[in-house]
Design a protein around this motif. Structure first.
Motif, PDB file in Angstrom:
ATOM      1  N   GLY A 180      50.230  75.706  89.394  1.00  0.00           N
ATOM      2  CA  GLY A 180      50.417  76.078  90.879  1.00  0.00           C
ATOM      3  C   GLY A 180      50.621  77.506  91.093  1.00  0.00           C
ATOM      4  O   GLY A 180      50.023  78.286  90.670  1.00  0.00           O
ATOM      5  N   MET A 181      51.975  77.985  91.406  1.00  0.00           N
ATOM      6  CA  MET A 181      52.363  79.187  91.573  1.00  0.00           C
ATOM      7  C   MET A 181      53.052  79.807  90.294  1.00  0.00           C
ATOM      8  O   MET A 181      53.383  80.960  90.435  1.00  0.00           O
ATOM      9  CB  MET A 181      53.257  79.385  92.783  1.00  0.00           C
ATOM     10  N   GLY A 182      53.143  79.003  89.382  1.00  0.00           N
ATOM     11  CA  GLY A 182      53.704  79.543  87.977  1.00  0.00           C
ATOM     12  C   GLY A 182      55.188  79.764  88.054  1.00  0.00           C
ATOM     13  O   GLY A 182      55.821  80.241  87.129  1.00  0.00           O
ATOM     14  N   ILE A 183      56.051  79.095  89.014  1.00  0.00           N
ATOM     15  CA  ILE A 183      57.256  79.202  89.026  1.00  0.00           C
ATOM     16  C   ILE A 183      57.820  78.596  87.812  1.00  0.00           C
ATOM     17  O   ILE A 183      58.915  79.062  87.283  1.00  0.00           O
ATOM     18  CB  ILE A 183      57.955  78.892  90.541  1.00  0.00           C
ATOM     19  N   VAL A 184      57.726  77.236  87.728  1.00  0.00           N
ATOM     20  CA  VAL A 184      58.189  76.637  86.481  1.00  0.00           C
ATOM     21  C   VAL A 184      57.977  77.097  85.365  1.00  0.00           C
ATOM     22  O   VAL A 184      58.726  77.342  84.149  1.00  0.00           O
ATOM     23  CB  VAL A 184      58.123  75.043  86.626  1.00  0.00           C
ATOM     24  N   ASP A 185      56.717  77.628  85.215  1.00  0.00           N
ATOM     25  CA  ASP A 185      56.197  78.236  83.848  1.00  0.00           C
ATOM     26  C   ASP A 185      57.050  79.478  83.452  1.00  0.00           C
ATOM     27  O   ASP A 185      57.187  79.912  82.360  1.00  0.00           O
ATOM     28  CB  ASP A 185      54.504  78.582  83.756  1.00  0.00           C
ATOM     29  N   THR A 186      57.189  80.381  84.592  1.00  0.00           N
ATOM     30  CA  THR A 186      57.881  81.489  84.662  1.00  0.00           C
ATOM     31  C   THR A 186      59.293  81.175  84.169  1.00  0.00           C
ATOM     32  O   THR A 186      60.069  82.027  83.170  1.00  0.00           O
ATOM     33  CB  THR A 186      58.234  82.258  85.758  1.00  0.00           C
ATOM     34  N   ALA A 187      59.945  80.303  84.535  1.00  0.00           N
ATOM     35  CA  ALA A 187      61.366  79.764  84.236  1.00  0.00           C
ATOM     36  C   ALA A 187      61.400  79.234  82.718  1.00  0.00           C
ATOM     37  O   ALA A 187      62.221  79.646  82.138  1.00  0.00           O
ATOM     38  CB  ALA A 187      61.846  78.464  85.231  1.00  0.00           C
ATOM     39  N   ILE A 188      60.349  78.584  82.275  1.00  0.00           N
ATOM     40  CA  ILE A 188      60.260  78.078  80.918  1.00  0.00           C
ATOM     41  C   ILE A 188      60.158  78.970  80.057  1.00  0.00           C
ATOM     42  O   ILE A 188      60.857  79.158  78.925  1.00  0.00           O
ATOM     43  CB  ILE A 188      59.054  76.964  80.779  1.00  0.00           C
ATOM     44  N   GLN A 189      59.628  80.371  80.619  1.00  0.00           N
ATOM     45  CA  GLN A 189      59.433  81.350  79.640  1.00  0.00           C
ATOM     46  C   GLN A 189      60.816  82.091  79.094  1.00  0.00           C
ATOM     47  O   GLN A 189      61.245  82.603  77.969  1.00  0.00           O
ATOM     48  CB  GLN A 189      58.539  82.559  80.035  1.00  0.00           C
ATOM     49  N   THR A 190      61.739  81.918  80.308  1.00  0.00           N
ATOM     50  CA  THR A 190      63.073  82.569  79.851  1.00  0.00           C
ATOM     51  C   THR A 190      63.863  81.833  78.814  1.00  0.00           C
ATOM     52  O   THR A 190      64.907  82.563  78.286  1.00  0.00           O
ATOM     53  CB  THR A 190      63.836  82.519  81.266  1.00  0.00           C
ATOM     54  N   HIS A 191      63.167  80.437  78.333  1.00  0.00           N
ATOM     55  CA  HIS A 191      63.864  79.860  77.422  1.00  0.00           C
ATOM     56  C   HIS A 191      63.454  80.118  76.087  1.00  0.00           C
ATOM     57  O   HIS A 191      63.751  79.267  75.148  1.00  0.00           O
ATOM     58  CB  HIS A 191      64.083  78.321  77.852  1.00  0.00           C
ATOM     59  N   GLU A 192      62.372  81.094  76.122  1.00  0.00           N
ATOM     60  CA  GLU A 192      61.788  81.410  74.929  1.00  0.00           C
ATOM     61  C   GLU A 192      61.416  80.160  74.044  1.00  0.00           C
ATOM     62  O   GLU A 192      61.795  79.961  72.774  1.00  0.00           O
ATOM     63  CB  GLU A 192      62.564  82.327  74.064  1.00  0.00           C
ATOM     64  N   PRO A 193      60.528  79.473  74.520  1.00  0.00           N
ATOM     65  CA  PRO A 193      59.941  78.249  73.659  1.00  0.00           C
ATOM     66  C   PRO A 193      59.114  78.947  72.810  1.00  0.00           C
ATOM     67  O   PRO A 193      58.343  79.644  72.456  1.00  0.00           O
ATOM     68  CB  PRO A 193      58.929  77.425  74.654  1.00  0.00           C
ATOM     69  N   ALA A 194      59.163  77.810  71.414  1.00  0.00           N
ATOM     70  CA  ALA A 194      58.128  78.097  70.200  1.00  0.00           C
ATOM     71  C   ALA A 194      56.791  77.928  70.539  1.00  0.00           C
ATOM     72  O   ALA A 194      55.891  78.655  70.027  1.00  0.00           O
ATOM     73  CB  ALA A 194      58.805  77.090  69.242  1.00  0.00           C
ATOM     74  N   GLU A 195      56.556  76.704  71.356  1.00  0.00           N
ATOM     75  CA  GLU A 195      55.286  76.633  71.908  1.00  0.00           C
ATOM     76  C   GLU A 195      55.453  76.361  73.378  1.00  0.00           C
ATOM     77  O   GLU A 195      56.232  75.662  73.798  1.00  0.00           O
ATOM     78  CB  GLU A 195      54.664  75.325  71.385  1.00  0.00           C
ATOM     79  N   HIS A 196      54.402  76.656  74.348  1.00  0.00           N
ATOM     80  CA  HIS A 196      54.619  76.572  75.765  1.00  0.00           C
ATOM     81  C   HIS A 196      53.104  76.040  75.990  1.00  0.00           C
ATOM     82  O   HIS A 196      52.256  76.973  76.427  1.00  0.00           O
ATOM     83  CB  HIS A 196      54.864  77.701  76.386  1.00  0.00           C
ATOM     84  N   HIS A 197      53.156  74.602  76.217  1.00  0.00           N
ATOM     85  CA  HIS A 197      51.748  74.228  76.582  1.00  0.00           C
ATOM     86  C   HIS A 197      51.654  74.083  78.181  1.00  0.00           C
ATOM     87  O   HIS A 197      52.681  73.816  78.743  1.00  0.00           O
ATOM     88  CB  HIS A 197      51.543  72.942  76.157  1.00  0.00           C
ATOM     89  N   ILE A 198      50.605  74.460  78.571  1.00  0.00           N
ATOM     90  CA  ILE A 198      50.169  74.571  80.324  1.00  0.00           C
ATOM     91  C   ILE A 198      48.944  73.613  80.327  1.00  0.00           C
ATOM     92  O   ILE A 198      47.967  74.004  79.888  1.00  0.00           O
ATOM     93  CB  ILE A 198      50.141  75.964  80.848  1.00  0.00           C
ATOM     94  N   ILE A 199      48.985  72.520  80.945  1.00  0.00           N
ATOM     95  CA  ILE A 199      48.073  71.640  81.512  1.00  0.00           C
ATOM     96  C   ILE A 199      47.608  72.199  82.919  1.00  0.00           C
ATOM     97  O   ILE A 199      48.389  71.783  83.880  1.00  0.00           O
ATOM     98  CB  ILE A 199      48.011  70.340  81.073  1.00  0.00           C
ATOM     99  N   GLU A 200      46.471  72.501  83.150  1.00  0.00           N
ATOM    100  CA  GLU A 200      45.918  72.921  84.596  1.00  0.00           C
ATOM    101  C   GLU A 200      44.461  72.425  84.841  1.00  0.00           C
ATOM    102  O   GLU A 200      43.687  72.756  84.015  1.00  0.00           O
ATOM    103  CB  GLU A 200      46.267  74.284  84.903  1.00  0.00           C
ATOM    104  N   GLY A 201      44.444  71.894  86.085  1.00  0.00           N
ATOM    105  CA  GLY A 201      42.844  71.242  86.360  1.00  0.00           C
ATOM    106  C   GLY A 201      42.179  72.138  87.226  1.00  0.00           C
ATOM    107  O   GLY A 201      41.030  71.676  87.412  1.00  0.00           O
ATOM    108  N   HIS A 202      42.717  73.059  87.938  1.00  0.00           N
ATOM    109  CA  HIS A 202      41.993  73.700  89.117  1.00  0.00           C
ATOM    110  C   HIS A 202      41.275  75.064  88.485  1.00  0.00           C
ATOM    111  O   HIS A 202      42.167  75.780  88.173  1.00  0.00           O
ATOM    112  CB  HIS A 202      42.880  73.825  90.084  1.00  0.00           C
ATOM    113  N   PRO A 203      40.098  75.442  88.570  1.00  0.00           N
ATOM    114  CA  PRO A 203      39.434  76.415  88.428  1.00  0.00           C
ATOM    115  C   PRO A 203      40.037  77.781  88.857  1.00  0.00           C
ATOM    116  O   PRO A 203      40.153  78.781  88.081  1.00  0.00           O
ATOM    117  CB  PRO A 203      37.763  76.471  88.623  1.00  0.00           C
ATOM    118  N   GLN A 204      40.458  77.739  90.083  1.00  0.00           N
ATOM    119  CA  GLN A 204      41.081  78.749  90.596  1.00  0.00           C
ATOM    120  C   GLN A 204      42.309  79.159  90.092  1.00  0.00           C
ATOM    121  O   GLN A 204      42.891  80.386  90.110  1.00  0.00           O
ATOM    122  CB  GLN A 204      41.185  78.716  92.244  1.00  0.00           C
TER     123      GLN A 204
END
Ligand SMILES: C[S@@+](CC[C@H](N)C(=O)[O-])C[C@H]1O[C@@H](n2cnc3c(N)ncnc32)[C@H](O)[C@@H]1O
Length: 400
Positions: A235-259
């Motif tokens: 989406g707008m990357g809000i939750v992924d930005t928040a996830i990054q602040t927790h310094e994960p060892a692996e951060h998988h993102i599944i996304e279906g839309h080309p844009q």
């Protein structure tokens, strides 16, 4: 909304008598009348069309000083519900019986309707799973995606011509509103604007008022650094930005839309250490991850243009397979958030289904920003998808 059918004088009279008995909470009379007629009759001659259930609740009036309607009202509602009254039928004012009960402060009756809604939705889902009582089953199989859940509407026989007209209307609606079909949405044009992501049909896919909710999801799912985390729906990357602040060892993102892939590229997500982007629908990606034996400490799900059946498939097929025994699963709890009673029903339905799949759920209440309702926030969008005060944030762990 109950089906509009041609009715005889006799039927109109019977409808009036049933509605009047419901209004007076006259249980003995109702028991007799319901043998001859339906608990969902509407009086087509009335200026304000109302079902017996609406009538029974409306006549309770407003609960004053915490004093709610008496047992006769409660039992009338119970009798109507156990005789098949539709829990989410709409009257002309666009209110369900639950909306009326809530507005009048009749909490006990409201809870009764929520319970009835939960039972009806669970039964409806079971029947769909078994392929029972669903005239549209073939269409759904051919037409790729199942539409959003339909209320347990009264079925009536329709001739072939009417059936064709209905099919056409459904198809036109899909074209008119891409959010009704996940694959149509994923093919459609998106627009990123400041604070909002819109689809081709002007539906708000994501808005930045949800930032606090997204941050809290990340916090509740990821208690420490170095975990393996997966988010479905960038989406707008809000939750992924928040996830990054927790310094994960692996951060998988599944996304279906080309844009959205394009956006991920522009914003450097592909180059971030430990970020693994899976382009495609989760329905196609996850079976492969399960096969590879991937194990994750935290999984978050927030997609778009998918119904409750998709969420249920997600947790009962894939989260159970991918989540570590002490891992946590969270999902965006937005189903039915444009009507309190629907939100309450779906919150309970999901808790029951999650339990059946092996999860305990804890809920945290988050107040949505004041002024969200009826505000300028929704200008230029097709409809407000959020009209209630509290977000119920779920955190799921395996039952111990
Ligand atoms: C509501 S947005 C997610 C918002 C996100 N949580 C955030 O913080 O900005 C939903 C996202 O899910 C994606 N999506 C929808 N259906 C999908 C599917 N079946 N598989 C993968 N991604 C999907 C959409 O393209 C969109 O980017």
């Amino acid at each position: 909304m109950a089906d509009q059918v041609q009715v005889s004088e006799e039927d109109i009279l019977l409808a009036k008598r049933i509605i009047s008995a419901a209004e007076r909470h006259d249980i003995p009379a109702l028991k007799v009348l319901l043998k001859e007629g339906s608990a969902n009759v509407m009086d087509p001659t009335a200026t304000t069309a109302t079902s017996p259930l609406h009538a029974a609740i409306l006549s309770c009036g407003e609960a004053k000083d915490g004093k709610e309607a008496g047992d006769d009202a409660y039992q009338t509602v119970d009798l109507l519900l156990s005789n098949g009254a539709i829990w989410n039928d709409l009257n002309k004012e666009d209110e369900t019986p639950g909306c009326v009960a809530l507005r009048l402060g009749q909490r006990k009756i409201y809870e009764n309707i929520v319970e009835a809604g939960v039972r009806a939705e669970l039964l409806f889902a079971k029947m769909q799973a078994l392929g029972l009582g669903d005239d549209d089953e073939e269409e759904e199989e051919e037409g790729e995606e199942v539409l959003e859940e339909q209320p347990a509407v009264k079925k009536q026989k329709v001739d072939e011509e009417t059936a064709q007209a209905v099919t056409q209307a459904v198809e036109e609606e899909i074209l008119d509103d891409v959010s009704k079909d996940n694959k149509a949405y994923l093919r459609s044009q998106l627009r990123y604007k400041p604070g909002i992501l819109l689809d081709e049909s002007d539906n708000a896919v994501m808005m930045d008022w949800e930032t606090e909710i997204m941050q809290r999801h990340a916090e509740t799912l990821i208690p420490k650094k170095g975990l393996k985390v997966m988010n479905v729906g960038h989406g707008m990357g809000i939750v992924d930005t928040a996830i990054q602040t927790h310094e994960p060892a692996e951060h998988h993102i599944i996304e279906g839309h080309p844009q959205v892939h394009q956006r991920l590229r522009e914003q450097g997500w592909y180059d971030k250490p430990n970020v693994i982007i899976h382009e495609g629908r989760w329905q196609d990606i996850l079976p492969k991850l399960v096969e590879q034996g991937v194990v994750l400490d935290a999984i978050y799900y927030d997609t778009f243009a998918e119904d409750y059946a998709a969420l249920k498939e997600f947790f009962s097929e894939y989260v159970v397979a991918l989540l570590a025994p002490d891992g946590k699963f969270g999902w965006y709890n937005g189903l039915g958030a444009d009507r309190q009673v629907c939100y309450d029903v779906y919150t309970k339905v999901s808790e029951i289904d999650l339990h059946e799949a092996g999860f305990d759920t804890e809920w945290e209440d988050i107040k949505v920003p004041a002024g969200l309702h009826g505000s300028k926030q929704w200008e230029g969008t097709r409809r407000p998808y959020w009209t209630i005060d509290l977000y119920k944030l779920p955190v799921n762990t395996f039952v111990k």
